[in-house]
Design a protein around this motif. Structure first.
Motif, PDB file in Angstrom:
ATOM      1  N   VAL A 106      27.441  -2.918   6.947  1.00 16.08           N
ATOM      2  CA  VAL A 106      26.987  -1.568   7.304  1.00 16.08           C
ATOM      3  C   VAL A 106      27.165  -1.278   8.790  1.00 16.08           C
ATOM      4  O   VAL A 106      27.430  -0.148   9.191  1.00 16.08           O
ATOM      5  N   LYS A 107      26.977  -2.303   9.616  1.00 13.15           N
ATOM      6  CA  LYS A 107      27.078  -2.172  11.080  1.00 13.15           C
ATOM      7  C   LYS A 107      26.170  -1.060  11.636  1.00 13.15           C
ATOM      8  O   LYS A 107      26.635  -0.040  12.153  1.00 13.15           O
ATOM      9  N   PRO A 108      24.859  -1.260  11.544  1.00 15.23           N
ATOM     10  CA  PRO A 108      23.920  -0.289  12.130  1.00 15.23           C
ATOM     11  C   PRO A 108      23.950  -0.389  13.653  1.00 15.23           C
ATOM     12  O   PRO A 108      24.548  -1.308  14.217  1.00 15.23           O
ATOM     13  N   ALA A 109      23.284   0.537  14.313  1.00 17.73           N
ATOM     14  CA  ALA A 109      23.181   0.461  15.770  1.00 17.73           C
ATOM     15  C   ALA A 109      22.380  -0.763  16.182  1.00 17.73           C
ATOM     16  O   ALA A 109      22.670  -1.399  17.200  1.00 17.73           O
ATOM     17  N   GLN A 110      21.365  -1.119  15.379  1.00 12.56           N
ATOM     18  CA  GLN A 110      20.466  -2.214  15.735  1.00 12.56           C
ATOM     19  C   GLN A 110      20.057  -3.003  14.498  1.00 12.56           C
ATOM     20  O   GLN A 110      19.834  -2.430  13.433  1.00 12.56           O
ATOM     21  N   VAL A 111      19.948  -4.304  14.650  1.00 13.35           N
ATOM     22  CA  VAL A 111      19.341  -5.156  13.625  1.00 13.35           C
ATOM     23  C   VAL A 111      18.123  -5.825  14.243  1.00 13.35           C
ATOM     24  O   VAL A 111      18.184  -6.338  15.360  1.00 13.35           O
ATOM     25  N   THR A 112      17.000  -5.764  13.520  1.00 10.80           N
ATOM     26  CA  THR A 112      15.765  -6.390  13.974  1.00 10.80           C
ATOM     27  C   THR A 112      15.466  -7.569  13.064  1.00 10.80           C
ATOM     28  O   THR A 112      15.305  -7.398  11.849  1.00 10.80           O
ATOM     29  N   LEU A 113      15.390  -8.752  13.646  1.00 11.89           N
ATOM     30  CA  LEU A 113      15.182  -9.975  12.876  1.00 11.89           C
ATOM     31  C   LEU A 113      13.698 -10.227  12.697  1.00 11.89           C
ATOM     32  O   LEU A 113      12.946 -10.321  13.675  1.00 11.89           O
ATOM     33  N   VAL A 114      13.265 -10.322  11.426  1.00 10.25           N
ATOM     34  CA  VAL A 114      11.853 -10.474  11.082  1.00 10.25           C
ATOM     35  C   VAL A 114      11.707 -11.698  10.179  1.00 10.25           C
ATOM     36  O   VAL A 114      12.393 -11.781   9.156  1.00 10.25           O
ATOM     37  N   PRO A 115      10.805 -12.636  10.500  1.00  9.31           N
ATOM     38  CA  PRO A 115      10.711 -13.872   9.718  1.00  9.31           C
ATOM     39  C   PRO A 115       9.798 -13.771   8.504  1.00  9.31           C
ATOM     40  O   PRO A 115       8.945 -14.637   8.270  1.00  9.31           O
ATOM     41  N   ASP A 116       9.938 -12.717   7.714  1.00 12.53           N
ATOM     42  CA  ASP A 116       9.018 -12.555   6.589  1.00 12.53           C
ATOM     43  C   ASP A 116       9.486 -13.333   5.365  1.00 12.53           C
ATOM     44  O   ASP A 116      10.671 -13.429   5.079  1.00 12.53           O
ATOM     45  N   ALA A 117       8.534 -13.889   4.647  1.00 14.21           N
ATOM     46  CA  ALA A 117       8.833 -14.589   3.400  1.00 14.21           C
ATOM     47  C   ALA A 117       9.242 -13.580   2.335  1.00 14.21           C
ATOM     48  O   ALA A 117       8.892 -12.393   2.411  1.00 14.21           O
ATOM     49  N   GLU A 118       9.968 -14.054   1.329  1.00 12.98           N
ATOM     50  CA  GLU A 118      10.459 -13.150   0.288  1.00 12.98           C
ATOM     51  C   GLU A 118       9.318 -12.440  -0.436  1.00 12.98           C
ATOM     52  O   GLU A 118       9.453 -11.295  -0.850  1.00 12.98           O
ATOM     53  N   ASP A 119       8.177 -13.127  -0.613  1.00 11.02           N
ATOM     54  CA  ASP A 119       7.068 -12.535  -1.365  1.00 11.02           C
ATOM     55  C   ASP A 119       6.026 -11.857  -0.478  1.00 11.02           C
ATOM     56  O   ASP A 119       4.961 -11.467  -0.937  1.00 11.02           O
ATOM     57  N   ALA A 120       6.334 -11.690   0.809  1.00  9.49           N
ATOM     58  CA  ALA A 120       5.379 -11.053   1.720  1.00  9.49           C
ATOM     59  C   ALA A 120       5.220  -9.578   1.370  1.00  9.49           C
ATOM     60  O   ALA A 120       6.206  -8.877   1.128  1.00  9.49           O
ATOM     61  N   ILE A 121       3.972  -9.108   1.334  1.00  6.46           N
ATOM     62  CA  ILE A 121       3.731  -7.686   1.079  1.00  6.46           C
ATOM     63  C   ILE A 121       4.269  -6.859   2.232  1.00  6.46           C
ATOM     64  O   ILE A 121       4.877  -5.811   2.048  1.00  6.46           O
ATOM     65  N   THR A 122       4.020  -7.346   3.444  1.00  8.93           N
ATOM     66  CA  THR A 122       4.536  -6.711   4.651  1.00  8.93           C
ATOM     67  C   THR A 122       4.698  -7.794   5.707  1.00  8.93           C
ATOM     68  O   THR A 122       4.229  -8.921   5.526  1.00  8.93           O
ATOM     69  N   SER A 123       5.360  -7.478   6.792  1.00  7.25           N
ATOM     70  CA  SER A 123       5.566  -8.460   7.854  1.00  7.25           C
ATOM     71  C   SER A 123       4.221  -8.873   8.439  1.00  7.25           C
ATOM     72  O   SER A 123       3.365  -8.035   8.705  1.00  7.25           O
ATOM     73  N   ASN A 124       4.021 -10.179   8.633  1.00  3.75           N
ATOM     74  CA  ASN A 124       2.706 -10.639   9.085  1.00  3.75           C
ATOM     75  C   ASN A 124       2.757 -11.657  10.208  1.00  3.75           C
ATOM     76  O   ASN A 124       1.735 -12.277  10.522  1.00  3.75           O
ATOM     77  N   ALA A 125       3.911 -11.825  10.847  1.00  8.46           N
ATOM     78  CA  ALA A 125       4.014 -12.750  11.981  1.00  8.46           C
ATOM     79  C   ALA A 125       5.341 -12.528  12.683  1.00  8.46           C
ATOM     80  O   ALA A 125       6.321 -12.086  12.070  1.00  8.46           O
ATOM     81  N   GLY A 126       5.344 -12.843  13.965  1.00  7.09           N
ATOM     82  CA  GLY A 126       6.588 -12.817  14.715  1.00  7.09           C
ATOM     83  C   GLY A 126       7.271 -14.169  14.677  1.00  7.09           C
ATOM     84  O   GLY A 126       6.721 -15.161  14.185  1.00  7.09           O
ATOM     85  N   TRP A 127       8.472 -14.234  15.234  1.00  2.00           N
ATOM     86  CA  TRP A 127       9.225 -15.479  15.291  1.00  2.00           C
ATOM     87  C   TRP A 127       8.601 -16.459  16.276  1.00  2.00           C
ATOM     88  O   TRP A 127       8.086 -16.058  17.322  1.00  2.00           O
ATOM     89  N   ASN A 128       8.681 -17.738  15.949  1.00  3.61           N
ATOM     90  CA  ASN A 128       8.506 -18.776  16.953  1.00  3.61           C
ATOM     91  C   ASN A 128       9.888 -18.950  17.577  1.00  3.61           C
ATOM     92  O   ASN A 128      10.750 -19.645  17.028  1.00  3.61           O
TER      93      ASN A 128
END
Length: 249
Positions: free
Chosen positions: A95-117
Motif C-alpha cells: 500500500v505504501k502509506p505516508a506513515q507506518v506505526t509499529l505497535v506490539p499488540d498481541a493478536e487477541d488484544a482488544i486494543t493496544s495496551n503497551a508500548g515497545w521495549n
C-alpha cells in the motif's frame, strides 16, 4: 512552530482520525453500511489532516482490503498501524502509506495496551524500520512515556515515536492533571532533542486533548479513534472534528 504563552515551542498538531470503529459498526451487520471509504473521505472533508487504520490479523474491524481501497482516494496522510508480523509488513509495502506505526499488540488484544521495549527489541525494530524506510515510508514506534524507551527508539533509526497516552488519560480523569502529563512532556522534549518527531494517541478525547496539547511540546500528530467516534454519536462527525481542530490549534 510558534511559542505559547509560557514561551515553549509548539507545533501545529495534526489530527489523524482512526476509523477502526466505523469498520466495527459495518462488520457487525455485514454489507457495506457505513461505507468505510466514504466515511474516510467525509472525515477529510470535515478538516481532519490524516486517516489512521489498525488492521489486525483477524480483520475484526478494518480489513486488509480496506487499506487497499483507501490508499488511492485519500488526499491527506495515511497512517497504517499494527504489529509488524509478515502479513502486516507485506500489506504496508504493497500500500505504501505516508506513515507506518509499529505497535506490539498481541493478536487477541482488544486494543493496544503497551508500548515497545525498544531496548530489548532493538535489532528486530532496526530490521523492520530499515525495510520500510527503503520504500520511502515514514516510521513511528508506539512507546510508553519512559525516557529509556525514547532513547532506545532513537537507536533504531525510526523517524518518530507515538506516545501511548492511556496512563495520561486515566490520571487526568482522576483529577491529577499535572502529574499525569509530566512524563509525556519530558519524553517529548527528549525525543525532540534526539531528532525524533512526536505523535501521541490512545484515550485522548475532547475532555483532555487541549490540556495535553498545551502541556506537551513538539507534538506533530495525534491519532484519535474510539473517543472521537463515540463523541460523534452525540455531536455529529463534522462538529466533533471541528471541536478537535479548535482545541489543537
Amino acid at each position: 512552530m510558534k511559542p505559547d504563552s509560557k514561551g515553549k515551542a509548539r507545533n501545529m498538531t495534526k489530527l489523524s482520525v482512526n476509523i477502526n470503529k466505523i469498520a466495527t459498526l459495518r462488520n457487525a451487520r455485514g454489507g457495506n453500511i457505513p461505507n468505510v471509504v466514504q466515511c474516510a473521505l467525509d472525515i477529510e472533508k470535515f478538516g481532519a489532516e490524516g486517516i489512521t487504520v489498525h488492521p489486525r490479523p483477524d480483520e475484526r474491524h478494518i480489513r486488509y482490503q480496506d487499506t487497499r481501497d483507501l490508499k488511492p482516494v485519500l488526499k491527506t496522510e495515511f497512517n497504517i498501524e499494527g504489529n509488524p508480523v509478515t502479513k502486516f509488513i507485506n500489506l504496508v509495502l504493497e500500500v505504501k502509506p505516508a506513515q507506518v506505526t509499529l505497535v506490539p499488540d498481541a493478536e487477541d488484544a482488544i486494543t493496544s495496551n503497551a508500548g515497545w521495549n525498544t531496548v530489548k527489541n532493538k535489532e528486530y525494530l532496526i530490521e523492520v524500520i530499515s525495510e520500510f524506510k527503503k520504500h520511502g515510508i515514514r516510521t513511528s514506534i508506539f512507546v510508553d512515556a519512559d525516557e529509556k524507551m525514547i532513547e532506545g527508539a532513537a537507536a533504531t533509526g525510526t523517524d518518530r515515536i507515538e506516545l501511548y497516552t492511556e496512563s495520561f488519560a486515566e490520571k487526568f480523569a482522576d483529577g491529577d492533571k499535572k502529574e499525569a502529563v509530566k512524563p509525556y512532556a519530558k519524553c517529548a522534549e527528549l525525543a525532540h532533542q534526539l531528532g525524533l518527531g512526536v505523535n501521541a494517541g490512545h484515550d485522548l478525547s475532547l475532555d483532555n486533548i487541549e490540556f495535553f496539547k498545551n502541556e506537551v511540546p513538539f507534538v506533530d500528530e495525534v491519532s484519535i479513534g474510539h473517543a472521537l467516534i463515540a463523541e460523534a454519536l452525540y455531536l455529529g462527525l463534522e462538529e466533533t472534528i471541528s471541536r478537535y481542530l479548535k482545541k489543537l490549534q
